[in-house]
Structure formats: C-alpha cells, structure tokens
Design a protein around this motif. Structure first.
Motif: not given
Length: 521
Positions: A369, A373, A412-413
């Motif tokens: 993850f 997320q 991707n954050g």
C-alpha cells in the motif's frame, strides 16, 4: 561492588537506563575457554532488535514538539569495561553438530552484551580439537555485526580434545601484540572463556597457571560428562566464580547472564549523590549530565530546568521495504509483520503527521500500500496483517529503485518538504546490484535505515545506510536475538534539535520499548 546489566537500549545523554542489578567483576585480565553451548531460547528477539533499531531512528524524525521526559534513573548504570576477550571452544568429535550450533549461539549472546570497538572490547575465537584453529583474532573485527557473522561461519573440527594446546595457543598467539592484544594495564581486562565437554588428552594445569600468571582471567565452562577436576585446574580464583557446569548444551544459554554481569563496571556519580542537577542526573563514565522531568527543558547552565511549551507531532513519510524471500521463512515473516504494527501503534498517523507505506520484495517488487492510502492506525495494521508472503528471490537493488522512483513520488502520496524515511529489512545477499540505487536514495535526502538478520551482508547494509553509518545499519545473527538491536538506536541526532523536541523523542522510544516488551511476553 554490584551493578545492573544494560537496559534494552542505551540512553546516551538523554535518558538514563534502567538495568537490573547484577554482579560486577572488577578484577584484572581474564581468559575465557568455551565449550559447546545450547541454542538460545530467547523468544521474539526479532521484535526488539528490529523495533529498537528502526524505532529509535524513526523517533528522531517523528513526534516533535510534545514535551516528554527521560525516565528517572534507578540505581547504578552498567557498562562493559574495555576487555581483550578470547573464547576457546571445544569442537571435538564428542560435540555433535547441533550442539556446536548452541555453543555459537552462546558466544553470540555474550558478544551482543558487549561494547565492541577498537578502544573498548575486542573479541577473538579459538576453535580446537586435536589441533588448534584461530577463527579470528582480537584485531580482525571492530564491529559487533562483523563478529556475529564470523561466529556464524565457524565449523566444528570433530577430532580429539587438546585443551592444554589451545590454552598455550591463547598465551603465545591470541593474546599477543601482533594479534591485536593491548599492553597489560589496569584499564583493560584480559579474559579467556574455555568451553569443553570432555577430558583433555593433554595436560592443562601448568599451562593454565602460566596463563593466569600472565594476567589472563580464565573462566571454565563444562558440559555433560566433563571432568570437573580439569575445570578447576583451568579456572582462575575464586573457583566458585570461574567454574560453571551445565548438564547439556540445551541449557548453556542460562550462563549468558552471568558473563554479561562479569564484564559490567560501575561508573555512576549520580548514585553517590555527587551532582547538582535540579531534576534528573544521568551518569556517564567518570562524570554526569543533567536532564529534566516531563514538561521541562534544560537551561543553558546545564543544571536547572524550565517549563517548555507543547506542540503537535511533526510530519513524516515512512516506507517499510521488507524482504519476502524464501530464506526468511513464514514464521519469521509473521514476526516482521508484528514488528511493523508495533511501530505503527506508536506513530501519530494523520494527513498532517505520519504517513506509512509498505513495499515487499523478493524476485520482484510489490507495493502493498502507498503512503497516505490509510488515514489511521487501525487500517494500516489490518493491511499489514493481510500481507501475503512472496517467498522467492532477493532483488534488493530493484526494491531500492522502486522506493526512489515510486514510493516517495507525489503520485503515490509523498508530501513535498516532509522528511522521508526508508527502512530496509533483509536476511540475505542481494541477487542484483544495489550501489547506484542506494547512493541515489541518500543523495535525494532520504534517511535510510538498513536492518540485517542471519545471512545479510554487512557491506550491503552499510552501503544502504545513511550517514553516520553506525547509527543507520544494524545486524543480528538470527531472528531470536533481533531485540538486541535496540541498544544501538541512540539519540545522537536529537541532541542537535530543540530540547523539548528531543524529549518527545525519548518519550516515544520509552513507549515503543514498553510495547515491544509486551509483544515478547
């Protein structure tokens, strides 16, 4: 004098350690002869090693701003006096292969409790049967990780039992200047630990007397059908302190505690009251430092304390890069997952504070993850528990490249301007090239921690780790002893930060240690 053993972590300058009371041995040089030792029964060691390793350094980057306090000191502190230590281990044919493995575990456990370094404790190992083999000398390895890996590589000789010859080798070779031994001095101990399980085929009385006369303190450990008279001829006085017997190799681990105590020395001005700290006194060799209670920070005079203001935890983007190769094995992979969740439990997880990502790798790389997320600990922990074991190869270089290109990307954050921390966990040699990716990660400003277990390669761990390398890479011989890594995770970086922020880190580490202890129970 009596002193406590080292606590699970060493608190340098910020938090006093809370060891248990133990017996101090302050006598002169010592010689150690070792015989086969049973395997360690320590459980969930990995949890504490990895946790402590990873945790402490994570701490430095995370919960800033909340006033915390180092724990109150309790009793005296224990440190190991600089020692030239030589293990003399019997690997004659009476010692079966699985029993010899237990001796190696015992040796590793004793090493784990030492302060290893060129100016502290140096360790050598002599392996003997009908002949004597110098496995490594006092000058060969200057790090604990190097010593532990070298011990793992030792193989039994499986012939006769020439104990006297081995002791003579220690006198003439192992404790010589050319092999790294230091000049006899009150500041250094010379110790030999002999481990044997049988009657020697040569004489030991005269040669042992010469060793003791040369200033070597000798401990003799006997196993099974050993000749007790021989042990008493070998050992230093008083015999009650220097002769030990165990009925089998399966219980030799119980002697580890004794030898940790034997190398303990006291240096604690706080215990004697010879200090002027307003709140908390922290002992250091020959001196002390002052610290403050929770909610206070140390003033410029180094003695008095003032209240400090609180604040919110700082932001942190943390990605775990976990080795899922087949050598890890399913049961140990579950321990790694528990370790990850213990760290998650101690983070302040939110969109503005800590974010956690998880990547597993083997022959390929799989993002479990990405950062951000999951917005709370409960969801992160559930996802970790569901992670399936890949069980293939070990492509660490490919995994590092993924970390750089994907894990810490905005898509991707990852958050711009937020500290990036990567924790790489591996138990074997990489099957691909890691140099370029490891260098690029550090050049980009990522703080990289490398944790190795078992067959992990020290040079690769050092290559992955950020500077200073000694504070960013950790190694332990196997999952059962991984808890020991906690000793190495120090607060050195924190010293340069705001005092109140530093205290919040100490508070966080204490909380994590409590969690790890609970996990082990």
């Amino acid at each position: 004098p009596r002193c406590p053993l080292p606590a699970p972590h060493t608190c340098q300058g910020l938090a006093p350690c809370l060891p248990e009371e133990g017996q101090v041995n302050t006598s002169g040089p010592r010689l150690l002869l070792a015989t086969p030792h049973p395997a360690s029964g320590s459980s969930a060691a990995m949890d504490r090693i990895v946790s402590a390793l990873l945790l402490s350094l994570l701490l430095l980057l995370q919960s800033y701003g909340v006033c915390g306090a180092p724990p109150q000191p309790r009793g005296t502190l224990c440190r190991t006096k600089p020692t030239d230590l030589v293990f003399i281990i019997d690997s004659s044919r009476s010692v079966r292969p699985h029993e010899f493995e237990k001796i190696k575990v015992f040796v590793s456990q004793v090493i784990e409790g030492l302060d290893v370094g060129p100016n502290s404790t140096r360790v050598g190992v002599i392996n003997y049967a009908s002949a004597v083999k110098n496995e490594f000398s006092l000058k060969t390895y200057q790090t604990k990780a190097g010593l532990l890996q070298a011990v793992r590589r030792i193989e039994p000789l499986s012939t006769g039992t020439m104990t006297g010859l081995a002791i003579q080798f220690a006198i003439s070779r192992a404790f010589s200047d050319s092999e790294g031994a230091r000049v006899r001095s009150p500041n250094f101990n010379k110790v030999a630990i002999v481990v044997t399980d049988g009657r020697p085929q040569d004489g030991v009385q005269d040669v042992s007397a010469r060793a003791r006369a040369a200033g070597i303190e000798i401990f003799a450990i006997g196993v099974g059908r050993v000749d007790m008279h021989t042990l008493r001829q070998i050992a230093s006085q008083p015999l009650d302190d220097h002769v030990d017997y165990v009925e089998s190799y399966s219980v030799i681990e119980k002697l580890t505690h004794k030898f940790q105590e034997a190398f303990c020395v006291v240096s604690d001005l706080c215990a004697t009251g010879d200090h002027d700290c307003e709140h908390v006194c922290i002992s250091i060799p020959g001196a002390y430092k002052c610290a403050c209670k929770e909610g206070f920070t140390l003033n410029s005079d180094g003695k008095t304390c003032s209240a400090c203001s609180g604040g919110s935890g700082s932001a942190l983007d943390l990605v775990f890069l976990i080795d899922g190769s087949k050598s890890v094995r399913p049961e140990n992979f579950e321990l790694v997952k528990k370790f990850i969740n213990q760290i998650v439990d101690s983070l302040e997880v939110s969109e503005k504070q800590a974010q956690v990502g998880l990547v597993q790798y083997s022959s390929s790389v799989r993002q479990e993850f990405p950062l951000g997320q999951f917005k709370n600990k409960k969801d992160i922990k559930a996802a970790v528990k569901k992670m399936a074991y890949m069980e293939k190869g070990t492509m660490t270089g490919q995994a590092l490249k993924y970390l750089i290109d994907s894990s810490f990307s905005i898509i991707n954050g990852a958050r711009p301007g937020v500290p990036k921390v990567g924790i790489v966990f591996t138990d074997g040699r990489s099957q691909d090239y890691i140099t370029d990716a490891a260098k690029k990660a550090k050049d980009l400003g990522f703080r990289m921690f490398a944790v190795g277990v078992g067959n992990a390669v020290e040079d690769e761990l050092r290559e992955i780790a950020s500077e200073p390398v000694a504070e960013h890479y950790f190694y332990t011989a196997d999952f059962r002893t991984i808890s020991k890594i906690g000793k190495k995770l120090q607060m050195k970086i924190c010293i340069e930060e705001d005092p109140c922020e530093c205290k919040s880190i100490v508070k966080f580490q204490t909380k994590v240690e409590d969690l790890i202890n609970s996990l082990q129970q």
